[in-house]
Design an enzyme around this catalytic site. Sequence first.
Site, PDB file in Angstrom:
ATOM      1  N   ASP A   1       0.886  -1.162   0.000  1.00 48.25           N
ATOM      2  CA  ASP A   1       0.000   0.000   0.000  1.00 48.25           C
ATOM      3  C   ASP A   1       0.929   1.218   0.000  1.00 48.25           C
ATOM      4  O   ASP A   1       2.061   1.139   0.486  1.00 48.25           O
ATOM      5  CB  ASP A   1      -0.862  -0.025   1.276  1.00 48.25           C
ATOM      6  CG  ASP A   1      -1.559   1.294   1.518  1.00 48.25           C
ATOM      7  OD1 ASP A   1      -2.302   1.731   0.627  1.00 48.25           O
ATOM      8  OD2 ASP A   1      -1.325   1.889   2.579  1.00 48.25           O
TER       9      ASP A   1
ATOM     10  N   ARG B   1      -7.711  13.207   5.733  1.00 44.30           N
ATOM     11  CA  ARG B   1      -7.472  11.800   5.406  1.00 44.30           C
ATOM     12  C   ARG B   1      -8.722  10.969   5.692  1.00 44.30           C
ATOM     13  O   ARG B   1      -9.102  10.121   4.880  1.00 44.30           O
ATOM     14  CB  ARG B   1      -6.293  11.269   6.206  1.00 44.30           C
ATOM     15  CG  ARG B   1      -6.077   9.753   6.155  1.00 44.30           C
ATOM     16  CD  ARG B   1      -5.749   9.219   4.800  1.00 44.30           C
ATOM     17  NE  ARG B   1      -5.258   7.828   4.903  1.00 44.30           N
ATOM     18  CZ  ARG B   1      -4.948   7.079   3.857  1.00 44.30           C
ATOM     19  NH1 ARG B   1      -5.115   7.572   2.636  1.00 44.30           N
ATOM     20  NH2 ARG B   1      -4.497   5.846   4.014  1.00 44.30           N
TER      21      ARG B   1
ATOM     22  N   ASN C   1      -4.912   3.344  -3.870  1.00 45.40           N
ATOM     23  CA  ASN C   1      -6.116   4.109  -4.243  1.00 45.40           C
ATOM     24  C   ASN C   1      -5.733   5.311  -5.111  1.00 45.40           C
ATOM     25  O   ASN C   1      -6.567   5.877  -5.803  1.00 45.40           O
ATOM     26  CB  ASN C   1      -6.820   4.642  -2.991  1.00 45.40           C
ATOM     27  CG  ASN C   1      -7.709   3.612  -2.323  1.00 45.40           C
ATOM     28  OD1 ASN C   1      -7.976   2.553  -2.883  1.00 45.40           O
ATOM     29  ND2 ASN C   1      -8.157   3.919  -1.123  1.00 45.40           N
TER      30      ASN C   1
HETATM   31  C1  LAC Z   1      -3.447   3.874  -0.657  1.00 42.40           C
HETATM   32  C2  LAC Z   1      -3.925   4.524   0.608  1.00 42.40           C
HETATM   33  C3  LAC Z   1      -5.195   5.223   0.406  1.00 42.40           C
HETATM   34  O1  LAC Z   1      -4.217   3.058  -1.210  1.00 42.40           O
HETATM   35  O2  LAC Z   1      -4.095   3.557   1.583  1.00 42.40           O
HETATM   36  O3  LAC Z   1      -2.322   4.219  -1.069  1.00 42.40           O
END
Ligand code: LAC
Length: 230
Positions: free
Chosen positions: A9, A39, A114
Site C-alpha cells: 500500500d 485523510r 487508491n
Molecule cells: C493507498 C492509501 C489510500 O491506497 O491507503 O495508497
Amino acid sequence: LKPAAVVFDLFGTLLEIASLETAAARYTADASAFVATWREKQLAYAFASTIMGRYEDFDALTLRALRYAVDRYGAAAGWETLADEWRCVQPYADALPALAGLRATGIPAAVLTNGTPATSRAALQSAAMSDAVAVTLSVDAVRVYKPDARVYALATAHFGVRPSELIFVTSNGWDATGATAFGLNVVWCNRLAAPAETLGEPPATTIATLAELAPVVTRFRDSSTPAPEH
Ligand code: LAC
C-alpha cells in the site's frame, strides 16, 4: 514458496501522511486535526463512492475531502494548492531501507494504491522510490476502491498468480482486512500500535515497522506455508 512479489500500500504505509501537516500549517491553525480530518474524509468518500457505484478518481475525492477540512477548520486563501502536496508526501524513514532489503532477495516490489496513476508516480518519484518499485497498480483501472476484491485482483492478474503467492503490506487495518479476505498473505505494519481490527480475519503477520519485513519475507520464502504470525 518464493513469493511472486511483495505488494505495498502507498499512502500511510510507504509514505507518511502526517508529513502533510508541514504544508497545512501554512494555511490553518490546527494542522494535525486538519490533516487527520482530510485523510478520514478522503477514505470515507472512497468507501462511499464505491458502495454508491459513483466512482471519482482519488485526486477528485482528495480535493473534496480537503474542502471539507477547510469548512471544518478554516484555512487561509490559496488552500487549494494543498491538494498537490499528495504528490510529495514524505517517505517513512524505514521505507527505502525496507525496499533495498527486498531488492537483495530478488523478489520484486510493487505498489497497489487508491491513488491515481499520475499522483502515485509523482509521489514515488518525490520519495526516490521509482527505481525500487517495479510496478504501480492503481484502483483507477477498475474504478472501485479498496477493500473491494477487484482492487486486489489487479495484483494477482498483473503477476499471473494465485493470491497465496503474493505478500501484501499495509499499515491501514481496513486494507489488511480486505486483502486477507481476498487471500493475500498480509503483513500489517501496525505503525500506530492500534488495536486489531474486529472485522474479518486477522492478517497473517503483524509488525511494528518495515524494519521487521525482511525476516518475514525470508521466512515466507523458506517455508511452504504462509508467513507465520509474528
Ligand atoms: C493507498 C492509501 C489510500 O491506497 O491507503 O495508497
